[in-house]
Motif scaffolding. Structure first.
Motif, PDB file in Angstrom:
ATOM      1  N   ILE A  79      -4.382  -4.510   3.241  1.00 56.56           N
ATOM      2  CA  ILE A  79      -4.464  -3.923   4.744  1.00 56.56           C
ATOM      3  C   ILE A  79      -4.758  -2.249   4.646  1.00 56.56           C
ATOM      4  CG2 ILE A  79      -2.840  -3.188   6.650  1.00 56.56           C
ATOM      5  CD1 ILE A  79      -1.359  -5.931   5.897  1.00 56.56           C
ATOM      6  N   ARG A  80      -5.699  -1.931   5.076  1.00 57.92           N
ATOM      7  CA  ARG A  80      -5.941  -0.598   5.161  1.00 57.92           C
ATOM      8  C   ARG A  80      -5.479   0.326   6.196  1.00 57.92           C
ATOM      9  NH1 ARG A  80      -8.762   2.083   1.374  1.00 57.92           N
ATOM     10  NH2 ARG A  80      -9.931   1.009  -0.275  1.00 57.92           N
ATOM     11  N   LEU A  81      -4.581   1.155   6.086  1.00 57.87           N
ATOM     12  CA  LEU A  81      -3.943   1.988   7.040  1.00 57.87           C
ATOM     13  C   LEU A  81      -4.947   2.731   7.545  1.00 57.87           C
ATOM     14  CD1 LEU A  81      -0.638   2.738   5.156  1.00 57.87           C
ATOM     15  CD2 LEU A  81      -0.911   0.973   6.796  1.00 57.87           C
ATOM     16  N   PRO A  82      -5.094   2.963   9.108  1.00 57.59           N
ATOM     17  CA  PRO A  82      -6.011   3.816   9.498  1.00 57.59           C
ATOM     18  C   PRO A  82      -6.152   5.087   9.093  1.00 57.59           C
ATOM     19  CG  PRO A  82      -4.785   2.582  11.270  1.00 57.59           C
ATOM     20  CD  PRO A  82      -4.168   2.234   9.947  1.00 57.59           C
ATOM     21  N   ARG A  83      -4.980   5.795   9.061  1.00 59.90           N
ATOM     22  CA  ARG A  83      -5.024   7.303   8.990  1.00 59.90           C
ATOM     23  C   ARG A  83      -5.180   7.691   7.346  1.00 59.90           C
ATOM     24  NH1 ARG A  83       0.179   7.726   7.553  1.00 59.90           N
ATOM     25  NH2 ARG A  83       1.464   6.084   8.393  1.00 59.90           N
ATOM     26  N   GLN A  84      -5.311   6.568   6.602  1.00 59.08           N
ATOM     27  CA  GLN A  84      -5.454   6.528   5.220  1.00 59.08           C
ATOM     28  C   GLN A  84      -6.588   7.568   4.647  1.00 59.08           C
ATOM     29  OE1 GLN A  84      -4.749   3.074   2.830  1.00 59.08           O
ATOM     30  NE2 GLN A  84      -6.150   3.751   1.284  1.00 59.08           N
ATOM     31  N   GLY A  85      -6.297   8.551   4.217  1.00 54.95           N
ATOM     32  CA  GLY A  85      -7.545   9.552   3.625  1.00 54.95           C
ATOM     33  C   GLY A  85      -7.919   9.439   2.237  1.00 54.95           C
ATOM     34  N   ALA A  86      -8.521  10.053   1.694  1.00 54.46           N
ATOM     35  CA  ALA A  86      -9.098   9.842   0.185  1.00 54.46           C
ATOM     36  C   ALA A  86      -8.055  10.245  -0.695  1.00 54.46           C
ATOM     37  CB  ALA A  86     -10.336  10.386  -0.124  1.00 54.46           C
ATOM     38  N   GLY A  87      -7.275  11.446  -0.144  1.00 54.22           N
ATOM     39  CA  GLY A  87      -6.221  11.930  -0.904  1.00 54.22           C
ATOM     40  C   GLY A  87      -4.975  11.053  -1.146  1.00 54.22           C
ATOM     41  N   LEU A  88      -4.952  10.292   0.115  1.00 61.59           N
ATOM     42  CA  LEU A  88      -3.558   9.446  -0.082  1.00 61.59           C
ATOM     43  C   LEU A  88      -3.915   8.231  -0.920  1.00 61.59           C
ATOM     44  CD1 LEU A  88      -0.929   8.736   1.126  1.00 61.59           C
ATOM     45  CD2 LEU A  88      -1.644   7.565   3.077  1.00 61.59           C
ATOM     46  N   ALA A  89      -5.099   7.803  -0.890  1.00 65.84           N
ATOM     47  CA  ALA A  89      -5.652   6.585  -1.762  1.00 65.84           C
ATOM     48  C   ALA A  89      -5.275   6.995  -3.196  1.00 65.84           C
ATOM     49  CB  ALA A  89      -7.076   6.368  -1.145  1.00 65.84           C
ATOM     50  N   LEU A  90      -5.948   8.074  -3.555  1.00 71.38           N
ATOM     51  CA  LEU A  90      -5.652   8.625  -4.975  1.00 71.38           C
ATOM     52  C   LEU A  90      -4.292   8.667  -5.360  1.00 71.38           C
ATOM     53  CD1 LEU A  90      -8.224  11.641  -5.391  1.00 71.38           C
ATOM     54  CD2 LEU A  90      -8.089   9.351  -6.564  1.00 71.38           C
TER      55      LEU A  90
END
Lengths: 320, 383
Positions: free
Chosen positions: A6-17
């Motif tokens: 589930i990809r959170l909509p507001r998930q940026g690249a920073g948070l992913a890292l």
């Protein structure tokens, strides 16, 4: 049902890292903090102490990661440690290697019972291993005659205290086991089968995978790894203490696995993450002890750090 | 993309062998039975190994025939007699005696305590002796005591798991006017009403005496780390208070640099000591609130390449044979005893009480101590 992220909509690249490398980042942050405020932290002796101390939790966590990968859980790892610890001094008279083998085989009884209950009888892993957690330690105490035994065998003491080029035996053994389990998980058919079982047992069965046998083997492996941890703990302590060895270690191991990014819902096993999770727990404990933080606060702080680490990774934990 | 997806579903579709469930079932069954046979075989082998075990380790089991029988140190407070308690006179030889042990008998203290009560019951020749073990669970201790009462116990000896929480069991005893003697841990309840008397050590005094030993052994100088017992345990609180207050009063040259819990366990005592020795290399002495943690500290000191007993001194409380023999070996410095052999004193107290004589409500026992001068001669009396 297949697994989906589930990809959170507001998930940026920073948070992913952060999600991917959060546990490593946490380790770095705490190490830097220690560099600044803890005297004698970055000495060879101290770093060696941390590595030696993390060994039992780390080895147990490796087995736990495999079990969790199959969507199971093993609460009886402390009992397996106790069983190996109880048996080792009883047979040391026959020599180091025979005693080691018998200790590992004794722990296999617990793994075998877990495996049979989970795979063949169909008992839920948490229930099956909970019973073994209690009964296994009882059996270990019975075997030991409810006694604590000093261990004076030189080979056992060398296992606990000896080093090779300055690296303790315990650390070398742990490193070897990490490598073996990592290869098992990432490079073998068995590794793929075990995550298949955890990801979707029904599909794995339909695919003709020997699901029951895989589960049995995983619980056996988990018990043997715990037994190795129990033997190393006994060697380090120079005493067999089946009543307390590995008490609550299942919680530390599960935490290390989950903090390291392996979801409790199974279908994935992260060995590097598990190693990092165990190291993170170890340096948190070390930092709190070295700063003489009272027990009550230190428990709360540890729990808080774990919750934050798991929260950051929530994106990865949502599967299926 | 997940492995389960790849191997699971795709493989299921790709593999013709599993598209028919008729074929699948017998296959699975065959496999099951074969694995089960292997499993049972392994279990049987292991069972043989376990039952054929030989004992080559050091025997550390407690024995109550040791030399250090308990003696009363203080019993000058209020007393209790049968008339006040509203009990009935009975000869111990005609009495059913129930004993409720609190913790699992996996440590020398509990083993020695239970053995001592059992031995004395046999010696006195009670009509029937029944003993239970609450396995460190409060609710089990309550039901244990209720069971003892329903099995016809005329008197009860209780080693409480906790200072609080036994009210339901006590009121069941009270309802039948069954005298209750508590040992080793004092209840937060009314003596001579909820129970008859308490027999036990003064834990604050034990901590104080450990401090005295440490001050003497170190010459009153140095840095000390305390290995605390389990958090929230009254014994921990008392042994800490006694020690810290005495160091403040008499050991001005001693600095307490750390207080960390070792949960009364040897491995925890070891790992905490390892951490503390790294961050405070100047530590010269360890005070452990039980022998097990002290022995863990000893292992940590050895692992750090130092000599226990010399480079870093160790003091603890309990009086187990394992620790006292280390004093004899010169690797340990002092042990304050916490005498577990309650049998003789408990039955003596019960006998007087049941005969109608007044007994003390708080009977504080005299604990011995071991140091390098007396350890060799007294080690056989350790439990």
């Amino acid at each position: 049902m297949s697994s989906v992220t589930i990809r959170l909509p507001r998930q940026g690249a920073g948070l992913a890292l952060l999600q991917k490398y959060g546990v490593y980042l946490a380790i770095v942050l705490i190490l830097v903090a220690n560099l600044l405020v803890t005297p004698n932290f970055f000495t060879v002796d101290n770093l060696r102490t941390q590595l030696v101390q993390v060994v039992p939790v780390l080895i147990v966590a490796l087995g736990m990661a495999l079990v969790i990968g199959t969507e199971g859980i093993d609460l009886s790892v402390g009992a397996s440690m106790a069983m190996a610890a109880a048996v080792l001094p009883l047979y040391i008279g026959y020599g180091f290697v025979p005693a080691l083998i018998i200790a590992l085989v004794a722990a296999l009884v617990i793994g075998l019972t877990n495996g049979v209950l989970v795979a063949f009888v169909g008992v839920q892993p948490i229930v099956a291993t909970l019973s073994l957690m209690v009964a296994g330690r009882g059996l270990a105490l019975l075997v030991a005659g409810e006694q604590l035994r000093p261990v004076i065998d030189p080979s056992v003491l060398a296992l606990g205290r000896g080093t090779v080029f300055g690296v303790p035996w315990a650390v070398l053994i742990a490193a070897a086991l990490v490598a073996i389990i990592a290869v098992l998980v990432n490079r073998t058919t068995f590794g793929k089968q075990l995550v298949a079982v955890g990801g979707n047992r029904r599909a794995a069965e339909l695919a003709g995978l020997p699901v029951k046998r895989i589960l049995l083997v995983i619980y056996l492996v988990c018990a043997v790894l715990a037994a190795v941890a129990g033997i190393i703990g006994t060697a380090r302590l120079a005493a067999s203490v089946p009543s307390t060895i590995g008490n609550l270690i299942e919680l530390s191991a599960i935490t290390a696995v989950v903090v390291g990014g392996t979801p409790l819902s199974g279908g994935q096993v992260k060995i590097a993450g598990t190693v990092a999770g165990a190291l993170l727990l170890q340096i948190i404990t070390a930092t709190l002890v070295k700063h003489n933080v009272p027990d009550a606060y230190s428990q709360i702080i540890q729990a808080a750090i774990i919750v934050v680490a798991v929260y950051i990774q929530r994106g990865k934990v949502f599967t299926k | 993309m997940f492995l389960s997806e790849r191997i699971g579903i795709h493989a299921a579709l790709a593999n013709p062998a599993v598209t028919s469930t008729r074929k699948l079932v017998p296959m699975a069954l065959q496999r099951t039975s074969r694995s089960l046979v292997a499993a049972v075989g392994l279990a049987a082998t292991v069972g043989l190994i376990l039952t054929g075990c030989t004992n080559t380790g050091t025997d550390t089991k407690g024995s109550s025939s040791g030399s250090s029988e308990q003696t009363v140190k203080a019993s000058d407070g209020p007393t209790c007699d049968l008339a006040t308690y509203k009990g009935e006179k009975i000869d111990l030889k005609d009495a059913v005696v129930g004993f409720s042990q609190s913790e699992k008998e996996d440590n020398p203290f509990r083993i020695a305590e239970t053995q001592s009560i059992k031995d004395e019951a046999a010696k006195v020749g009670v009509k029937k002796f029944i003993s239970t073990n609450a396995q460190s669970t409060l609710s089990k201790q309550i039901s244990d005591i209720q069971d003892l009462i329903s099995q016809g116990a005329n008197v009860l000896i209780v080693a409480p798991l906790n200072s609080d929480g036994l009210e339901p069991a006590l009121s069941a005893a009270r309802a039948k006017n069954i005298p209750v003697i508590t040992i080793d841990r004092k209840l937060n309840a009314e003596a001579c009403s909820d129970y008859v008397s308490f027999l036990g050590s003064d834990f604050v005094e034990q901590g104080k005496r450990a401090a005295d030993q440490l001050i003497k052994g170190t010459g009153g100088k140095g840095k000390v780390a305390i290995l605390l017992g389990a958090s929230g345990n009254g014994v921990t609180t008392d042994r800490t208070k006694g020690f810290v207050d005495e160091i403040k009063a008499k050991g001005s040259g001693i600095e307490i640099v750390a207080q960390q819990t070792g949960d009364f366990a040897r491995d925890k005592g070891q790992s905490v000591t390892e951490q503390l020795l790294q961050s405070n290399p100047e530590i010269t002495a360890i005070y452990a609130e039980n022998d097990e943690m002290g022995l863990g500290a000893q292992a940590a000191i050895i692992a750090a390449g130092k000599t226990p007993g010399k480079d870093i001194q160790i003091y603890s409380i309990d009086g187990t044979k394992n620790a006292v023999s280390q004093i004899v070996a010169g690797q340990y410095n002092g042990v304050i005893e916490s005498n577990p052999r309650f049998g003789p004193l408990a039955f003596k107290t019960l006998k007087s009480f049941l005969a109608g004589d007044p007994v003390g409500q708080d009977i504080i026992i005299e604990d011995g101590e071991y140091d390098p001068d007396n350890a060799a001669s007294k080690v056989d009396g350790a439990f």
